[in-house]
Design a protein around this motif. Structure first.
Motif, PDB file in Angstrom:
ATOM      1  N   UNK A  36       0.825  -1.202   0.000  1.00 16.53           N
ATOM      2  CA  UNK A  36       0.000   0.000   0.000  1.00 16.53           C
ATOM      3  C   UNK A  36       0.867   1.264   0.000  1.00 16.53           C
ATOM      4  N   UNK A  37       0.493   2.222  -0.851  1.00 14.99           N
ATOM      5  CA  UNK A  37       1.142   3.530  -0.886  1.00 14.99           C
ATOM      6  C   UNK A  37       0.072   4.584  -1.125  1.00 14.99           C
ATOM      7  N   UNK A  38       0.428   5.855  -0.904  1.00 15.88           N
ATOM      8  CA  UNK A  38      -0.497   6.951  -1.164  1.00 15.88           C
ATOM      9  C   UNK A  38       0.232   8.076  -1.884  1.00 15.88           C
ATOM     10  N   UNK A  39      -0.360   8.535  -2.984  1.00 20.06           N
ATOM     11  CA  UNK A  39       0.114   9.728  -3.695  1.00 20.06           C
ATOM     12  C   UNK A  39      -0.640  10.913  -3.118  1.00 20.06           C
ATOM     13  N   UNK A  40       0.088  11.902  -2.591  1.00 20.26           N
ATOM     14  CA  UNK A  40      -0.585  13.018  -1.951  1.00 20.26           C
ATOM     15  C   UNK A  40       0.338  14.217  -1.829  1.00 20.26           C
ATOM     16  N   UNK A  41      -0.267  15.374  -1.564  1.00 20.00           N
ATOM     17  CA  UNK A  41       0.486  16.579  -1.218  1.00 20.00           C
ATOM     18  C   UNK A  41       0.885  16.423   0.243  1.00 20.00           C
ATOM     19  N   UNK A  42       2.103  16.031   0.497  1.00 16.93           N
ATOM     20  CA  UNK A  42       2.519  15.629   1.838  1.00 16.93           C
ATOM     21  C   UNK A  42       3.129  16.788   2.612  1.00 16.93           C
TER      22      UNK A  42
END
Length: 384
Positions: A36-42
Motif C-alpha cells: 500500500x502507498x499513497x500519492x498526496x500533497x505531503x
C-alpha cells in the motif's frame, strides 16, 4: 498466480484528509497483504503519521483550488510518470479532482483497475458562482468520460449521490458501490464527562462557508437575542486550499462579537465531544460527514441539514433533528428544542450510538472496502 503482493495506491490531494478518512482502510488493506502507498500533497506532520502506519508516501505537488490548465497538465504529466513507474494493480482515487486528473493519467499509464471514491460534490455542486456555473457542464462531461472506465468501481458514501450519478448516466449501475462514510472507531468515544451549567453546542468543521458556518453564527445570534442560555463553539481551522474558505477578517469579527467561541483545530476530538451537549453541522452537501458519526459514537444528538450525506447518518426525531439548508431561523428553532430538553438529547444520543455500532463502525467500513478490491482482483484473475 501473482507471486508478489498486489499493489494498491491511493491518490488523495491532501494528506490530512487521507489520515482522517482513509488511513484505517489503507491499514486494513496492508494487513490483508496488499503493498500500500499513497500519492498526496505531503506535509511534515501527516507524512510522519502515514509512514508510521506502514504506508509509503509518494509526494505530488497539487493545488486543490487551482483551475490553471497549465498547472493541471504538469500534474497530469507527473502523475502519469508515477503510475508508469509504480504500476499499481489497483488505483483508489478520492474526490473529484483526483478522479478527473487521475482518470486521464491511469489511461496513459494503462492502469487496469480503478476505484473512484465520490466523497460529496462540495464546492463544485453547491456553489452558485459564475465560474462554477460555467465549469459545471464541463465537469459533468468529464465525469461521464472518466468516472467509470472498464475494470473500475465507483464508491459512494450516500445513496442520494449514488442514485443521482447512475440516473445521469455517468456510470454503469452494476459498478456502483455504497460504502457509507469513513467509519468511526467507537471504542475511542464515550458519553460526556460532566453536566455543563450552560449547554455547549459544538460545530466541528473546516472553516468553509458551505459547511453552514455562517448559518450557525446567525442561529447563535438569534438565540442570544431571545435570551436562550447556551454556548456555541466552532472547532476547526481555515482551509485556504478550498474556494469556500472563510476570510480571516470575518473570523476575527465573529471572535470580537463574542457570539461564538473559536476553538481552532483540535486533534483530541473524543475529549472535545465529551464536553459537548449537542453537535451541529448545517452543511449544504456532504458525502457522509465523519463528525456526525463521531458525535453519534459519543452518544450526542445531532442537528444537521436535510441534504445528501447528512441525512444518511441522522434520522429526524430519532438520533437528531434535520433542518432545511441555508435557513438559520429553522436551525435556531431546532437547537432551541434540544437545548431546553435534556431528556430528548439523552434518548437521541443513545439511538445514535446504537446506529454507529450496527452501520458505521470502522471495522464494517474496512471490510466492505476490502471486498471491492477482492472483487476487482477476482475479475482480473478470471479473464487471464
Amino acid at each position: 498466480m501473482k507471486s508478489n503482493p498486489y499493489k494498491l495506491i491511493f491518490f488523495v490531494t491532501a494528506d490530512w484528509f487521507f489520515c482522517s478518512h482513509f488511513i484505517d482502510r489503507a491499514i486494513s488493506a496492508r494487513k490483508a497483504g496488499y503493498d500500500v502507498a499513497v500519492i498526496t500533497q505531503a506535509s511534515g506532520q501527516f507524512y510522519s503519521t502515514i509512514e508510521a502506519a506502514g504506508i509509503r508516501v509518494i509526494p505530488l505537488s497539487i493545488d486543490r483550488k487551482s483551475l490553471n490548465p497549465f498547472a493541471t497538465m504538469v500534474t497530469l504529466w507527473r502523475l502519469t510518470q508515477i503510475l508508469q513507474r509504480e504500476r499499481p494493480d489497483i488505483l483508489h482515487q478520492v474526490a473529484l479532482k483526483p478522479i478527473l486528473v487521475g482518470g486521464l493519467a491511469a489511461k496513459l499509464a494503462n492502469v487496469r483497475h480503478i476505484v473512484n471514491a465520490v466523497v460529496g460534490g462540495g464546492y463544485v455542486f453547491t456553489s452558485s458562482s459564475a465560474l462554477m456555473r460555467v465549469l459545471r457542464p464541463i465537469i459533468r462531461l468529464s465525469l461521464k468520460l472518466l468516472l467509470n472506465p472498464q475494470g473500475s468501481r465507483v464508491v459512494f458514501e450516500n445513496s442520494d449521490d449514488m442514485s443521482a450519478f447512475v440516473q445521469e448516466g455517468w456510470l454503469r449501475a452494476e459498478d456502483a458501490v455504497l460504502i457509507r462514510g469513513a467509519g468511526v472507531n467507537e471504542t475511542l468515544f464515550h458519553s460526556k464527562s460532566s453536566n455543563n451549567d450552560l449547554p455547549l453546542i459544538a460545530m466541528p468543521s473546516r472553516l468553509l462557508w458551505d459547511k453552514g458556518i455562517g448559518e450557525f453564527v446567525q442561529a447563535a445570534r438569534m438565540l442570544r437575542e431571545c435570551n436562550v442560555k447556551a454556548r456555541f463553539a466552532i472547532i476547526g481551522r481555515p482551509d485556504p486550499g478550498n474556494r469556500a474558505s472563510i476570510d480571516p477578517v470575518v473570523l476575527n469579527r465573529w471572535k470580537e462579537e463574542g457570539i461564538v467561541e473559536l476553538w481552532g483545530f483540535r486533534q483530541d476530538m473524543p475529549q472535545v465531544l465529551r464536553e459537548a451537549d449537542i453537535v451541529c453541522l448545517p452543511s449544504y452537501r456532504e458525502g457522509l460527514p465523519k463528525v456526525l458519526l463521531e458525535a453519534m459514537a459519543a452518544s450526542l444528538p445531532c442537528v444537521t441539514t436535510d441534504v445528501p450525506g447528512c441525512r444518511e447518518a441522522v434520522r429526524d426525531q430519532e438520533n437528531g433533528l434535520l433542518v432545511p439548508p441555508r435557513d438559520p431561523a429553522a436551525l435556531a428553532r431546532a437547537l432551541h428544542e434540544l437545548i431546553r430538553n435534556p431528556e430528548m438529547r439523552e434518548q437521541m444520543g443513545r439511538k445514535g450510538r446504537a446506529k454507529v455500532l450496527t452501520d458505521f463502525a470502522s471495522s464494517i467500513i474496512c471490510r466492505k472496502n476490502l471486498a471491492v478490491y477482492e472483487a476487482l482482483i477476482s475479475s482480473s484473475t478470471k479473464t487471464n
